[in-house]
Design an enzyme around this catalytic site. Structure first.
Site, PDB file in Angstrom:
ATOM      1  N   ALA A   1      29.972  94.686  89.381  1.00  0.00           N
ATOM      2  CA  ALA A   1      28.771  93.979  89.821  1.00  0.00           C
ATOM      3  C   ALA A   1      27.723  94.976  90.305  1.00  0.00           C
ATOM      4  O   ALA A   1      26.535  94.843  89.991  1.00  0.00           O
ATOM      5  CB  ALA A   1      29.122  92.985  90.933  1.00  0.00           C
ATOM      6  N   GLU A   2      28.137  95.968  91.101  1.00  0.00           N
ATOM      7  CA  GLU A   2      27.260  97.061  91.494  1.00  0.00           C
ATOM      8  C   GLU A   2      28.039  98.366  91.528  1.00  0.00           C
ATOM      9  O   GLU A   2      29.240  98.367  91.796  1.00  0.00           O
ATOM     10  CB  GLU A   2      26.637  96.848  92.887  1.00  0.00           C
ATOM     11  CG  GLU A   2      25.323  96.091  92.891  1.00  0.00           C
ATOM     12  CD  GLU A   2      25.521  94.598  93.018  1.00  0.00           C
ATOM     13  OE1 GLU A   2      24.542  93.855  92.899  1.00  0.00           O
ATOM     14  OE2 GLU A   2      26.675  94.179  93.238  1.00  0.00           O
ATOM     15  N   THR A   3      27.321  99.436  91.238  1.00  0.00           N
ATOM     16  CA  THR A   3      27.836 100.785  91.444  1.00  0.00           C
ATOM     17  C   THR A   3      26.934 101.470  92.451  1.00  0.00           C
ATOM     18  O   THR A   3      25.708 101.452  92.321  1.00  0.00           O
ATOM     19  CB  THR A   3      27.875 101.575  90.126  1.00  0.00           C
ATOM     20  OG1 THR A   3      28.833 100.955  89.243  1.00  0.00           O
ATOM     21  CG2 THR A   3      28.292 103.017  90.354  1.00  0.00           C
TER      22      THR A   3
END
Length: 269
Positions: free
Chosen positions: A45-47
């Protein structure tokens, strides 16, 4: 270059929300296009990318499609990584959303200090009901967070929702947060789910930033300053919320599930 995948807001692997975490060396930020490609490759979903800035840490977050100004679970994952590496038990992050503070206790519980996102009543976008497939009890804007918060009739409605993601992507909001009071006796105060197809995330498993709005929203309803939220995605995760005026304290655990190294070809493609 070392890179990890960390499950946030959970004490068990393969639950909560996945975040990529890359702890960078001292120096300038890498090329934005490279960071975006790494985030797309990991497809979490996010890095999060973090780098030392004297006594602070710079922190940026990328979805598989774009950079975002706020991400709770990837901040929690980054605090977990810095703690694991012995670099910081308490960290101050310089971000697009201002200064964010984190601390890690002896048992691994991570505490994050975020700005609150007060909600205001707004008119439902014309296509919202068709996209959700259910009539909301109320629709609220979350200010600078950029999300729509939608109150639904029951926790069961939240759990069983099957929205039209293409329709939600056209609403112009960063994410659509759906929420309702938790079932009596469940041990939680409210349930939620979060859909962000407009930024490349069909459903976000556990969303820290959404709780900066959910906490004040349900705190005002219940007359409470300490709450527990369950994000009822298929992976599921629990977020502890404490309200302190214009700030929201979020707490949760994290588990590292993958620890590896980007190859020379990936760092210098």
């Amino acid at each position: 270059m070392r890179i990890r995948i960390i499950d946030a807001f959970t004490e068990k692997a393969f639950r909560g929300n996945q975040a990529g975490v890359c702890v960078l060396p001292v120096g300038d930020w890498p090329d934005e296009g490279w960071m975006q490609r790494v985030a797309a490759e990991l497809n979490c979903a996010e890095t999060a990318f973090t780098r030392p800035l004297g006594e602070q840490w710079g922190l940026r977050w990328f979805t598989p499609a774009t950079e975002v100004a706020m991400c709770g679970h990837a901040t929690l994952a980054t605090a977990h990584a810095l703690h694991q590496d012995g670099l910081a038990d308490e960290a101050q992050f310089d971000t697009l959303s201002g200064s964010l503070l984190t601390s890690v206790s002896g048992d691994g519980l991570i505490t994050m200090d975020f700005p609150a996102s007060p909600t205001t009543v707004t008119e439902p976008p014309p296509s919202l009901v068709d996209s959700l497939g259910v009539a909301p009890l109320g629709v609220y804007h979350t200010g600078d967070l950029g999300d729509l918060l939608v109150e639904l009739p029951s926790a069961l409605t939240v759990r069983e929702l099957r929205p039209n993601l293409a329709g939600l992507a056209e609403l112009g909001a960063r994410c659509v947060i759906v929420t309702a009071p938790a079932e009596p006796g469940s041990g939680q105060d409210f349930v939620s789910r979060v859909f962000c197809p407009g930024v490349g995330i069909p459903e976000d498993p556990v969303t820290g930033s959404a709780h900066t709005a959910l906490g004040p929203f349900w705190g005002a309803r219940f007359g409470a300053t300490s709450l527990v939220g369950l994000q009822a995605s298929p992976r599921s995760g629990q977020v502890r919320v404490e309200l302190r005026g214009s700030r929201v304290i979020l707490q949760g655990y994290a588990v590292t599930v993958l620890d590896g190294v980007l190859t020379e070809q990936a760092v210098n493609p």
